[in-house]
Design a protein around this motif. Structure first.
Motif, PDB file in Angstrom:
ATOM      1  N   THR A 101      21.889   8.959   5.695  1.00 26.25           N
ATOM      2  CA  THR A 101      21.978   7.505   5.752  1.00 26.25           C
ATOM      3  C   THR A 101      20.693   6.981   6.393  1.00 26.25           C
ATOM      4  N   LEU A 102      20.280   5.843   5.894  1.00 28.02           N
ATOM      5  CA  LEU A 102      19.111   5.139   6.400  1.00 28.02           C
ATOM      6  C   LEU A 102      19.528   3.690   6.562  1.00 28.02           C
ATOM      7  N   ASP A 103      19.427   3.179   7.764  1.00 26.70           N
ATOM      8  CA  ASP A 103      19.890   1.824   8.051  1.00 26.70           C
ATOM      9  C   ASP A 103      18.860   0.802   7.590  1.00 26.70           C
ATOM     10  N   VAL A 104      18.814   0.587   6.277  1.00 25.42           N
ATOM     11  CA  VAL A 104      17.900  -0.383   5.682  1.00 25.42           C
ATOM     12  C   VAL A 104      18.553  -0.900   4.404  1.00 25.42           C
ATOM     13  N   ASP A 105      18.442  -2.192   4.174  1.00 24.68           N
ATOM     14  CA  ASP A 105      19.031  -2.709   2.931  1.00 24.68           C
ATOM     15  C   ASP A 105      18.024  -2.538   1.791  1.00 24.68           C
ATOM     16  N   ARG A 106      18.523  -2.696   0.574  1.00 26.71           N
ATOM     17  CA  ARG A 106      17.694  -2.476  -0.617  1.00 26.71           C
ATOM     18  C   ARG A 106      16.442  -3.350  -0.630  1.00 26.71           C
ATOM     19  N   ALA A 107      16.578  -4.602  -0.258  1.00 28.85           N
ATOM     20  CA  ALA A 107      15.440  -5.524  -0.293  1.00 28.85           C
ATOM     21  C   ALA A 107      14.340  -5.064   0.668  1.00 28.85           C
ATOM     22  N   LEU A 109      13.822  -1.985   1.679  1.00 27.07           N
ATOM     23  CA  LEU A 109      13.226  -0.769   1.142  1.00 27.07           C
ATOM     24  C   LEU A 109      12.268  -1.098  -0.006  1.00 27.07           C
ATOM     25  N   GLU A 110      12.662  -2.015  -0.873  1.00 30.19           N
ATOM     26  CA  GLU A 110      11.786  -2.406  -1.984  1.00 30.19           C
ATOM     27  C   GLU A 110      10.465  -2.991  -1.483  1.00 30.19           C
ATOM     28  N   ALA A 111      10.495  -3.659  -0.325  1.00 28.05           N
ATOM     29  CA  ALA A 111       9.292  -4.266   0.251  1.00 28.05           C
ATOM     30  C   ALA A 111       8.539  -3.311   1.179  1.00 28.05           C
ATOM     31  N   ALA A 112       9.083  -2.132   1.424  1.00 25.66           N
ATOM     32  CA  ALA A 112       8.476  -1.177   2.354  1.00 25.66           C
ATOM     33  C   ALA A 112       7.147  -0.662   1.821  1.00 25.66           C
ATOM     34  N   PRO A 113       6.261  -0.267   2.746  1.00 27.66           N
ATOM     35  CA  PRO A 113       5.013   0.347   2.296  1.00 27.66           C
ATOM     36  C   PRO A 113       5.340   1.667   1.598  1.00 27.66           C
ATOM     37  N   GLY A 114       4.909   1.780   0.373  1.00 25.77           N
ATOM     38  CA  GLY A 114       5.191   2.976  -0.406  1.00 25.77           C
ATOM     39  C   GLY A 114       3.953   3.441  -1.143  1.00 25.77           C
ATOM     40  N   PHE A 115       4.144   4.429  -1.988  1.00 29.83           N
ATOM     41  CA  PHE A 115       3.033   5.007  -2.731  1.00 29.83           C
ATOM     42  C   PHE A 115       3.577   5.692  -3.970  1.00 29.83           C
ATOM     43  N   ASP A 116       2.691   6.100  -4.858  1.00 35.94           N
ATOM     44  CA  ASP A 116       3.146   6.859  -6.010  1.00 35.94           C
ATOM     45  C   ASP A 116       2.671   8.301  -5.872  1.00 35.94           C
ATOM     46  N   LYS A 117       3.179   9.153  -6.732  1.00 33.16           N
ATOM     47  CA  LYS A 117       2.916  10.590  -6.579  1.00 33.16           C
ATOM     48  C   LYS A 117       1.447  10.960  -6.716  1.00 33.16           C
ATOM     49  N   ASN A 118       0.632  10.080  -7.276  1.00 33.58           N
ATOM     50  CA  ASN A 118      -0.790  10.358  -7.437  1.00 33.58           C
ATOM     51  C   ASN A 118      -1.666   9.735  -6.349  1.00 33.58           C
ATOM     52  N   HIS A 119      -1.063   8.992  -5.423  1.00 35.37           N
ATOM     53  CA  HIS A 119      -1.836   8.296  -4.387  1.00 35.37           C
ATOM     54  C   HIS A 119      -1.119   8.368  -3.038  1.00 35.37           C
ATOM     55  N   TRP A 120      -1.102   9.533  -2.447  1.00 29.78           N
ATOM     56  CA  TRP A 120      -0.438   9.718  -1.153  1.00 29.78           C
ATOM     57  C   TRP A 120      -1.288   9.144  -0.037  1.00 29.78           C
ATOM     58  N   PRO A 121      -0.657   8.565   0.979  1.00 30.80           N
ATOM     59  CA  PRO A 121      -1.415   8.059   2.127  1.00 30.80           C
ATOM     60  C   PRO A 121      -1.854   9.203   3.041  1.00 30.80           C
ATOM     61  N   ASP A 122      -2.775   8.898   3.944  1.00 32.65           N
ATOM     62  CA  ASP A 122      -3.182   9.857   4.967  1.00 32.65           C
ATOM     63  C   ASP A 122      -2.143   9.786   6.083  1.00 32.65           C
ATOM     64  N   MET A 123      -1.182  10.663   6.035  1.00 31.51           N
ATOM     65  CA  MET A 123      -0.074  10.631   6.991  1.00 31.51           C
ATOM     66  C   MET A 123      -0.480  11.055   8.392  1.00 31.51           C
ATOM     67  N   ALA A 124      -1.685  11.536   8.564  1.00 33.87           N
ATOM     68  CA  ALA A 124      -2.181  11.887   9.900  1.00 33.87           C
ATOM     69  C   ALA A 124      -2.959  10.740  10.537  1.00 33.87           C
ATOM     70  N   ASP A 125      -3.149   9.650   9.811  1.00 31.91           N
ATOM     71  CA  ASP A 125      -3.862   8.491  10.333  1.00 31.91           C
ATOM     72  C   ASP A 125      -2.949   7.747  11.306  1.00 31.91           C
ATOM     73  N   SER A 126      -3.383   7.591  12.548  1.00 33.28           N
ATOM     74  CA  SER A 126      -2.512   7.009  13.572  1.00 33.28           C
ATOM     75  C   SER A 126      -2.130   5.561  13.278  1.00 33.28           C
ATOM     76  N   ALA A 127      -3.012   4.779  12.682  1.00 32.52           N
ATOM     77  CA  ALA A 127      -2.667   3.393  12.343  1.00 32.52           C
ATOM     78  C   ALA A 127      -1.569   3.369  11.277  1.00 32.52           C
ATOM     79  N   TRP A 128      -1.689   4.239  10.273  1.00 34.44           N
ATOM     80  CA  TRP A 128      -0.653   4.323   9.241  1.00 34.44           C
ATOM     81  C   TRP A 128       0.680   4.751   9.867  1.00 34.44           C
ATOM     82  N   GLU A 129       0.630   5.770  10.729  1.00 31.29           N
ATOM     83  CA  GLU A 129       1.847   6.262  11.377  1.00 31.29           C
ATOM     84  C   GLU A 129       2.527   5.168  12.200  1.00 31.29           C
ATOM     85  N   GLN A 130       1.747   4.432  12.980  1.00 31.12           N
ATOM     86  CA  GLN A 130       2.308   3.360  13.801  1.00 31.12           C
ATOM     87  C   GLN A 130       2.974   2.302  12.930  1.00 31.12           C
ATOM     88  N   GLY A 131       2.341   1.960  11.804  1.00 31.12           N
ATOM     89  CA  GLY A 131       2.904   0.968  10.899  1.00 31.12           C
ATOM     90  C   GLY A 131       4.234   1.413  10.300  1.00 31.12           C
TER      91      GLY A 131
END
Length: 147
Positions: A101-107, A109-131
């Motif tokens: 379970t994830l306590d988030v409504d659909r709207a 989640l749809e607005a959440a920062p996301g990515f596609d399988k060909n463009h992964w974010p730098d998950m080790a970047d501290s600014a990205w992690e904080q966001g």
């Protein structure tokens, strides 16, 4: 498919071991679980709406902790699918229904920062992690371990 159905080693099949005393149940889970058995598990929100499934579990190799679950949401047959890195601390294992379970409504989640399988974010970047931690309401202490 849930973790009991994807259990090639019989990890979650509670086997009673009979000794001279009372029987005991051996094996891990749900406190300690195999990552491979969690990939593919469904994720629902608090309104019991299906909001996706776990595609990957990301480990922080510096700290040795689980950082994120990569959640897939939307699309059809893999087309138009959006991926989201959800802090591990934001997910709760629902052992009764064998899902997360994830306590988030659909709207949200749809607005959440996301990515596609060909463009992964730098998950080790501290600014990205904080966001990401801020978006999902989890605490981040700077070394990729939730407080």
């Amino acid at each position: 498919m849930n973790y009991e159905q994807r259990d090639p080693y019989g990890i979650y099949k509670n086997k009673a071991v009979f000794t001279s005393g009372p029987s005991t149940v051996h094996g891990p889970g749900p406190q300690v679980m195999g990552a491979n058995t969690l990939i593919g598990n469904n994720v629902y929100n608090s309104k019991a709406e299906s909001i996706g499934d776990i595609k990957e579990i990301m480990l922080d190799m510096r700290s040795g902790h689980v950082s994120y679950a990569v959640l897939s949401f939307g699309g059809f047959l893999g087309m138009g699918e959006k991926l989201f890195a959800v802090p591990w601390a934001a997910l709760k294992l629902d052992t009764e229904n064998k899902r997360f379970t994830l306590d988030v409504d659909r709207a949200k989640l749809e607005a959440a920062p996301g990515f596609d399988k060909n463009h992964w974010p730098d998950m080790a970047d501290s600014a990205w992690e904080q966001g990401i931690h801020s978006y999902y309401g989890t605490r981040y202490n700077g070394d990729n371990r939730p407080n």
